[in-house]
Design a protein around this motif. Structure first.
Motif, mmCIF file in Angstrom:
data_model
loop_
_atom_site.group_PDB
_atom_site.id
_atom_site.type_symbol
_atom_site.label_atom_id
_atom_site.label_comp_id
_atom_site.label_asym_id
_atom_site.label_seq_id
_atom_site.Cartn_x
_atom_site.Cartn_y
_atom_site.Cartn_z
ATOM 1 N N LEU A 74 11.224 -15.640 -6.890
ATOM 2 C CA LEU A 74 10.602 -14.342 -6.128
ATOM 3 C C LEU A 74 10.739 -14.566 -4.621
ATOM 4 O O LEU A 74 10.238 -15.479 -3.948
ATOM 5 N N CYS A 75 11.602 -13.780 -3.773
ATOM 6 C CA CYS A 75 11.643 -13.788 -2.290
ATOM 7 C C CYS A 75 11.521 -12.473 -1.627
ATOM 8 O O CYS A 75 12.015 -11.475 -2.058
ATOM 9 N N ILE A 76 10.730 -12.326 -0.661
ATOM 10 C CA ILE A 76 10.328 -10.966 0.187
ATOM 11 C C ILE A 76 11.565 -11.038 1.040
ATOM 12 O O ILE A 76 11.907 -11.946 1.852
ATOM 13 N N VAL A 77 12.389 -10.030 0.759
ATOM 14 C CA VAL A 77 13.866 -10.039 1.660
ATOM 15 C C VAL A 77 13.675 -8.721 2.545
ATOM 16 O O VAL A 77 14.817 -8.630 3.341
ATOM 17 N N GLY A 78 12.904 -7.901 2.724
ATOM 18 C CA GLY A 78 12.772 -6.703 3.521
ATOM 19 C C GLY A 78 11.397 -6.279 3.811
ATOM 20 O O GLY A 78 10.601 -6.308 2.825
ATOM 21 N N ILE A 79 11.023 -5.476 4.645
ATOM 22 C CA ILE A 79 9.912 -4.897 4.856
ATOM 23 C C ILE A 79 10.333 -3.379 4.801
ATOM 24 O O ILE A 79 11.211 -2.884 5.252
ATOM 25 N N VAL A 80 9.687 -2.447 3.852
ATOM 26 C CA VAL A 80 10.001 -1.175 3.767
ATOM 27 C C VAL A 80 9.388 -0.138 4.824
ATOM 28 O O VAL A 80 8.056 -0.178 4.964
ATOM 29 N N ASP A 81 10.201 0.439 5.328
ATOM 30 C CA ASP A 81 9.706 1.393 6.513
ATOM 31 C C ASP A 81 9.425 2.780 5.859
ATOM 32 O O ASP A 81 8.581 3.247 5.999
ATOM 33 N N GLU A 82 10.366 3.232 4.859
ATOM 34 C CA GLU A 82 10.095 4.320 4.502
ATOM 35 C C GLU A 82 11.049 4.407 3.032
ATOM 36 O O GLU A 82 12.069 3.604 2.816
ATOM 37 N N ILE A 83 10.401 5.274 2.190
ATOM 38 C CA ILE A 83 11.577 5.405 0.965
ATOM 39 C C ILE A 83 11.584 6.949 0.518
ATOM 40 O O ILE A 83 10.506 7.514 0.769
ATOM 41 N N GLN A 84 12.692 7.189 0.569
ATOM 42 C CA GLN A 84 12.941 8.698 0.502
ATOM 43 C C GLN A 84 13.576 9.147 -1.054
ATOM 44 O O GLN A 84 14.453 8.308 -1.451
ATOM 45 N N ARG A 85 12.811 9.984 -1.429
ATOM 46 C CA ARG A 85 13.453 10.381 -3.041
ATOM 47 C C ARG A 85 13.734 12.079 -3.051
ATOM 48 O O ARG A 85 13.014 12.806 -2.251
#
Length: 86
Positions: A74-85
């Motif tokens: 498991l690798c952390i590959v990004g920091i989430v700024d926003e998720i749009q649905r």
């Protein structure tokens, strides 16, 4: 890949040479409402400088981590700024 929340860190003075210098964070996957799934805490190698309380994008599987020469599943590959649905 999946989204998770950083809930802690692991400090390890003795570890495999393949993890030397790696930052290890405790993460919990989140559901569609960003609630952590309580029973599923796991450790991931941070490749982007994530911190406590942040939502992160997780690459799951040896292929990404081995490409980056990291010995982990498991690798952390990004920091989430926003998720749009919709």
């Amino acid at each position: 890949m999946f989204v998770a929340k950083v809930v802690g860190k692991v400090i390890s003075t003795q570890k495999s040479e393949h993890l030397l210098g790696a930052k290890l964070l405790i993460i919990k996957p989140v559901d569609d409402n960003y609630n952590t799934i309580e029973d599923d805490a796991v450790v991931a190698v941070d490749t982007v400088g994530a911190g406590y309380g942040e939502y992160v994008l997780i690459a799951w599987g040896h292929s990404f981590c081995s490409e980056k020469q990291i010995s982990a599943d498991l690798c952390i590959v990004g920091i989430v700024d926003e998720i749009q649905r919709e």
